[in-house]
Design an enzyme around this catalytic site. Structure first.
Site, PDB file in Angstrom:
ATOM      1  CG  ASP A  36      -6.686  18.621  -1.082  1.00  0.00           C
ATOM      2  OD1 ASP A  36      -7.429  18.886  -0.118  1.00  0.00           O
ATOM      3  OD2 ASP A  36      -6.528  19.380  -2.052  1.00  0.00           O
ATOM      4  CG  ASP A 294     -44.441  -8.881  10.986  1.00  0.00           C
ATOM      5  OD1 ASP A 294     -45.031  -8.597  12.031  1.00  0.00           O
ATOM      6  OD2 ASP A 294     -43.723  -9.887  10.845  1.00  0.00           O
ATOM      7  N   GLY A 429     -36.586   0.856  18.326  1.00  0.00           N
ATOM      8  CA  GLY A 429     -36.967   1.806  19.367  1.00  0.00           C
ATOM      9  C   GLY A 429     -38.044   1.269  20.281  1.00  0.00           C
ATOM     10  CG  MET A 430     -41.506  -0.731  18.808  1.00  0.00           C
ATOM     11  SD  MET A 430     -42.636   0.537  19.428  1.00  0.00           S
ATOM     12  CE  MET A 430     -43.739  -0.465  20.416  1.00  0.00           C
TER      13      MET A 430
END
Length: 508
Positions: A36, A294, A429-430
């Site tokens: 812990d 945009d 991702g483009m």
């Protein structure tokens, strides 16, 4: 009982340690078994600090279990008092040590007789509350302890500061962008002509807590930590508190107007409307961005939001009210704050989800196939598996959430940071798609397992290779549609034949 390998909020003792170690010259002693005691490692890895007071662990082992831990705990407290001369030592039990059902209050009383500094027990129920609730309770307890101590000594200041002033309550170590937010809040207060009386617990001295009542109002930027302390100060001294999180243009303006109301009620006669207008038009870029091409290209796109109650509620409002983005569902893991969260976000999303089950959240994301996710680090991992971009807006945190560069989420500079986060999340991702078109270096492996533990769908080598040829921006959807086709027909493995059959079934 369900085994959890991911927790959105940690155990209670982590919350207590976050508060205790945020104060200056306060030492926490954790009554716990080995295992812990990871707080020091976690803090040293994540926080961008040059030095901090480490937490000491009073280890519960087989010898302690055999004869009791009173002598060892008391010895550790008095030894640290002698070696470190802290202003306060906080004894912090854990779920594991609480099983022993020992009288820890008695340990504290005995240690106090031999200690120069103050000693107190963190009075939280480690079975019933999580990290965030324990932090809130511990902060209130420490504030109350020193207010009462000053009152008994007749050392409690009377009256307010000459100029309008504020206590900023809830800034602590390991908080999501807390230090940058605090800097931005101080700038905001300076612009409004408001002095900062104290910031607690971060960097504060417990001996200065007696001066908290001198402030004209308290600002609590995060619901998870600071509300109880603010409510105590209001009940004891009539100090009003503002708990509107200044995140986003609309909510920042609403927070400032609430501050204006609190000050004018005490005779200040301030008007911040011109300031709000100037900041909205010329400092924050969010108003301009919301009208730009945009942002207009994002109108109607689907998003999901999940996190603590403060940031998830604020982000839901920003997406829906300021940017015209459709929030399919919004959720929080702060189950204790469920009613407040529902009231805040219900009109801005189609569905509200309150859960601590990360598997359920992963499945909920896969079900609606949003264009972007705004969540925690866990949702970021889910997004990677589903090829859906994710902007991280709340704890649990990662080293990425402790940037060296200035990146607040609150105030008018925070609105600019959020605009960047939103835009980059939707457009992320483009570049992968362009690399595929032009023969780039996209070598990502296709994930062929579902998000939830119930998914056991396998793909053959040929089917996987064919899926890889599909452009990245629709690959995730094709994969999920194919798996649904196979699952509905009790097909356990997706072969090339199954893949084409699924494609024909949707007319593709």
């Amino acid at each position: 009982m369900k085994l959890a390998y991911w927790m959105y909020a940690g155990p209670a003792h982590i919350g207590t340690l976050r508060v205790a170690s945020s104060f200056k010259n306060v030492h926490a002693i954790m009554h716990a078994p080995l295992g812990d005691d990871y707080f020091n490692v976690m803090r040293s890895m994540l926080e961008r600090e040059r030095n901090f007071t480490p937490v000491t662990t009073s280890v519960v082992d087989r010898h302690v279990l055999a004869r009791g831990s009173g002598e060892k705990v008391i010895d550790n407290i008095t030894r640290k008092d002698r070696e470190e001369t802290p202003d306060l030592i906080v004894l912090t039990p854990t779920c594991t040590s609480s099983i022993l059902q020992e009288d820890l209050n008695n340990f504290v009383e005995q240690a106090q007789m031999s200690s120069t500094g103050d000693v107190m027990l963190a009075d939280v129920n480690h079975y019933r509350v999580n990290e965030l609730q324990a932090a809130d309770r511990t902060l209130e307890q420490i504030v109350k302890f020193y207010i009462e101590k000053a009152r008994k000594k007749g050392d409690l200041p009377e009256g307010k500061t000459a100029k309008p002033s504020v206590n900023i309550i809830g800034i602590s170590t390991l908080g999501f962008h807390n230090h940058h937010d605090c800097t931005e809040l101080k700038r905001l207060m300076a612009d409004l002509g408001i002095e900062v009386n104290q910031v607690i617990p971060d960097g504060a001295s417990v001996h200065e807590l007696k001066n908290l009542p001198k402030a004209w109002f308290n600002l609590v930027p995060y619901r998870e930590q600071g509300i109880l302390a603010a409510q105590y100060l209001e009940a004891e001294f009539g100090t009003p508190y503002v708990d509107i999180t200044p995140m986003g243009v609309v909510e920042t303006a609403r927070c400032i107007r609430k501050i204006q109301q609190a000050l004018n009620a005490q005779g200040a006669n301030v008007n911040y409307e011109e300031y709000i207008n100037q900041q909205t038009l010329y400092v924050s870029e969010a108003a301009w961005f919301s009208r730009s091409i945009d942002c207009q290209n994002l109108t109607g796109k689907k998003a999901v939001v999940f996190g603590d109650s403060t940031h998830a509620a604020a982000m839901t409002k920003i997406l829906a009210k300021e940017m015209g983005i459709k929030v399919v569902w919004a959720g929080t893991y702060c189950k204790n704050d469920a009613d407040w969260f529902r009231d805040e976000v219900s009109e801005y999303c189609d569905e509200v989800i309150i859960t601590e089950d990360h598997g359920l959240i992963g499945d909920a994301i896969a079900r609606v196939e949003p264009s972007a996710i705004f969540g925690t680090q866990m949702e970021r991992h889910v997004g990677k598996r589903l090829d859906i971009p994710c902007g991280v807006i709340a704890a649990p945190v990662h080293i990425q959430n402790f940037p060296i560069g200035y990146k607040p989420f609150l105030g008018y500079e925070g609105t600019n940071q959020i605009c960047d986060l939103v835009y980059n999340s939707f457009t992320l991702g483009m570049e992968d798609h362009l690399l595929e078109i032009f023969g780039g270096h996209d070598t990502k492996e296709v994930i062929t397992k579902g998000i939830s533990a119930d998914s056991d769908m396998n793909w053959s080598k040929e089917a996987k290779a064919t899926l890889q040829q599909i452009p990245g921006f629709v690959r995730g959807k094709v994969k999920r549609n194919t798996e649904k086709f196979a699952r509905d027909r009790n097909i356990s493995e997706i072969t090339l034949e199954v893949f084409y059959a699924a494609k024909e079934s949707v007319g593709a």
